[in-house]
Design a protein around this motif. Structure first.
Motif, short mmCIF file in Angstrom:
data_model
loop_
_atom_site.label_atom_id
_atom_site.label_comp_id
_atom_site.label_asym_id
_atom_site.label_seq_id
_atom_site.Cartn_x
_atom_site.Cartn_y
_atom_site.Cartn_z
N MET A 1 2.44 2.42 2.92
CA MET A 1 2.12 3.08 1.65
C MET A 1 1.44 4.42 1.91
N TYR A 3 -0.99 7.52 1.18
CA TYR A 3 -2.24 7.86 0.51
C TYR A 3 -2.53 9.33 0.74
N PRO A 88 -0.74 0.90 6.07
CA PRO A 88 -0.40 -0.35 5.37
C PRO A 88 -1.21 -0.61 4.10
N ASP A 89 -2.49 -0.32 4.11
CA ASP A 89 -3.26 -0.67 2.92
C ASP A 89 -4.49 0.21 2.78
N LEU A 90 -5.21 -0.03 1.69
CA LEU A 90 -6.35 0.82 1.36
C LEU A 90 -7.43 0.79 2.44
N ASP A 91 -7.65 -0.36 3.04
CA ASP A 91 -8.69 -0.44 4.06
C ASP A 91 -8.40 0.51 5.23
N LEU A 94 -9.01 4.01 4.11
CA LEU A 94 -10.45 4.29 4.03
C LEU A 94 -11.04 4.52 5.42
N PRO A 113 -3.64 6.65 -3.74
CA PRO A 113 -2.28 6.28 -3.36
C PRO A 113 -1.30 7.29 -3.96
N GLU A 116 4.77 5.61 -6.17
CA GLU A 116 6.14 5.41 -5.69
C GLU A 116 7.04 5.13 -6.87
#
Lengths: 117, 474
Positions: A1, A3, A88-91, A94, A113, A116
């Motif tokens: 994803m 960001y 892959p993800d928000l963590d 961050l 993000p 999409e």
């Protein structure tokens, strides 16, 4: 994803006599840029020229165009540059934001993000 | 004087304004740190536990109820992990529970209720995904991406049902710092405690539509910003676990002394917090601070029955009938204190030790105040905060006398966080009153009255104030 890391600098003008915050010097930016690219997550990124060079365009309901100088920040934080990274993800995003020199010395990174469709 | 903390057995004490005041709210992350619990329209919920099964069939009976309370969070967590979508997981969890309400009263409760619910929920999910192809395709894509980026970590140990317990992931997701502080407690009650949205709304004293909006917003953020469902790695745990504990503690604090409404305590909320702490303790048995938090909540909640009088009025710690304290809960809490202190102590472990000292004392006079002060010193070193200073000052007042306590309180007068903090003003008023400085005490009571939350606390302050100012002056 994907960001977007929006890098907000602490102030438009450094306080007289102030030094760059520790870990926020040119060499730190170069190292960070290298790390992002070597991690294979780099999608896009740029540092923006000084805010005084910005110009704003608006188009009114009748199609009339208004061009003004600015914007000028009303807060002490201004957008100074951005990265778009693919992780892959928000963590993870961050974590990368936390490593960015722009997060130090009173600056901050806003992580958003990329939508999409 | 005894040595500070460390030795569990006799250390007990608690986070209270030891002061006269009243059992002040717990220590560190007390009310100020509490999430800004919406001062919304107060439509007070009954302090009783809300009904939990919306579609109840009377015959379904208590066993179904018990199974649901236990299974809801577990089922939801497993489904979230499988499908990566909280909304879908919630829908099919609800479907499965509803199906159980229809079938179990007729066919009997299956031998492995958890597995039955899981199978049913999974089938429903597949049905839904078939019906909505576009959504299913997108979900599948998300999964492929996520797996490629990070292979799914091994599941937590399975229980007797053969189902892995994945609630821990959900704890960390619900209390993720990327979520609004005020939404974390709500999500935890919704997803892990299994409360319905209207129940959560009652818990936080906001209208149901407001709560529904907040939950939708939080779930949207989880989905669209892709807040991960995962347990932080061991090296991240020290950073992330306090956030999880804080959410549970905040839920408890609101239950301990309601921020508004006619009741001093919200027992339903306090009990949900304890339930969450118990689950977390089972999932993270090696984490001392989890044991510390559970011990703290048990040791404080054990006093619930004695904290209010027949009319629901506030009863100060010094006047409580300690025979009404819940001994079995105290024993359970005391047994956890040594676990919490079996290493360098954390803030919850120390607070549990303080609570334990209170619970073990026969009365206020024989309470081990020197030890309590020493424990507050430890707590201040671990987690400095003006609220801890306040509680320490109150304990000093009981150890050395009101004058010494007042001097410490006055030294805190400049703290912005205490200026609008009712327990600070109440503690000061009480000490001033004890020192015979009646006019100043009355002023402080009046200031506290302006800030205090629930009706019993307000009534208590009014009584104290009117005792100082005979009405004939009016």
């Amino acid at each position: 994803m994907k960001y977007m890391l929006m890098i907000n600098s602490a102030a438009t003008e450094p306080e007289p006599g102030a030094f760059p915050a520790e870990g926020c010097e040119v060499s730190d930016w170069m190292a960070y840029d290298k790390a992002v690219k070597e991690a294979g997550i780099f999608v896009a990124g740029n540092s923006l020229a000084d805010l005084t060079t910005a110009t704003t365009v608006r188009v009114g309901p009748g199609g009339e165009r208004t061009v003004t100088d600015g914007p000028f920040a009303e807060t002490r934080e201004v957008l100074g540059g951005y990265y778009v990274i693919d992780v892959p993800d928000l963590d993870v995003a961050l974590d990368w934001a936390a490593r960015c020199p722009g997060a130090r010395g009173g600056g901050s990174i806003v992580v958003r993000p990329v939508a999409e469709f | 004087m005894k040595k500070p903390a460390a030795t569990p057995a006799r250390t007990p004490m608690e986070p209270q304004t030891a002061a006269p005041v009243e059992e002040a709210p717990a220590t560190t992350p007390a009310r100020t740190l509490m999430e800004p619990q919406t001062a919304a329209p107060v439509e007070e919920a009954p302090a009783t536990t809300p009904a939990r099964t919306p579609t109840t069939k009377p015959q379904a009976g208590a066993s179904v109820e018990a199974v649901f309370r236990e299974e809801h969070g577990r089922l939801l967590a497993a489904l979230v992990r499988r499908f990566g979508d909280l909304d879908l997981a919630e829908e099919v969890t609800a479907d499965a529970l509803e199906a159980a309400l229809v079938h179990w009263p007729v066919d009997g409760v299956p031998a492995r209720p958890g597995a039955w619910l899981m199978t049913t929920a999974r089938r429903r999910a597949v049905d839904r995904l078939r019906r909505d192809q576009a959504y299913a395709a997108r979900l599948a894509l998300l999964h492929v991406e996520a797996e490629r980026a990070a292979p799914a970590p091994p599941a937590d140990a399975a229980d007797a049902d053969g189902l892995p317990d994945e609630r821990l992931q959900l704890f960390f997701t619900c209390s993720h710092p990327a979520l609004a502080a005020e939404d974390r407690g709500a999500l935890m009650l919704r997803c892990l405690a299994g409360l319905s949205t209207p129940e959560v709304a009652r818990a936080f004293l906001v209208p149901a539509p407001t709560m529904a909006k907040r939950i939708v917003r939080a779930k949207k953020k989880i989905r669209e910003a892709r807040v991960p469902f995962r347990v932080p790695d061991a090296d991240e745990l020290p950073e992330r676990l306090p956030g999880v504990l804080q959410v549970i503690y905040s839920i408890f604090t609101e239950g301990y002394a309601a921020s508004s409404g006619p009741h001093l305590q919200r027992l339903d909320l306090a009990e949900e917090a304890i339930r969450l702490a118990r689950i977390l303790r089972r999932l993270l048995p090696a984490e001392r601070e989890v044991a510390g938090l559970l011990a703290l909540l048990l040791l404080i909640h054990a006093r619930r029955a004695a904290r209010t009088g027949p009319e629901g009025e506030l009863v100060l710690l010094e006047e409580q009938d300690r025979g009404r304290w819940d001994r079995s809960m105290i024993e359970e809490g005391l047994a956890l204190v040594p676990v919490a202190l079996a290493g360098p102590p954390g803030p919850y472990g120390v607070q549990a030790a303080i609570a334990a000292l209170h619970d073990e004392a026969a009365n206020v006079a024989t309470t081990d105040w020197p030890q309590i002060v020493a424990l507050y010193d430890v707590l201040l070193a671990l987690a400095p905060s003006p609220v801890v200073e306040l509680n320490r000052a109150a304990a000093v007042a009981l150890r050395d006398g009101p004058e010494q306590g007042l001097a410490l309180l006055d030294a805190l007068a400049g703290e912005p966080r205490l200026r609008e903090y009712a327990p600070y003003l109440t503690a000061r008023a009480d000490l001033l009153e004890r020192l015979g400085r009646r006019a100043e005490a009355a002023t402080a009571y009046r200031e506290a009255l302006r800030l205090v939350g629930n009706d019993p606390e307000r009534a208590h302050l009014r009584r104290r104030l009117s005792a100082l100012e005979p009405p004939d002056l009016a």
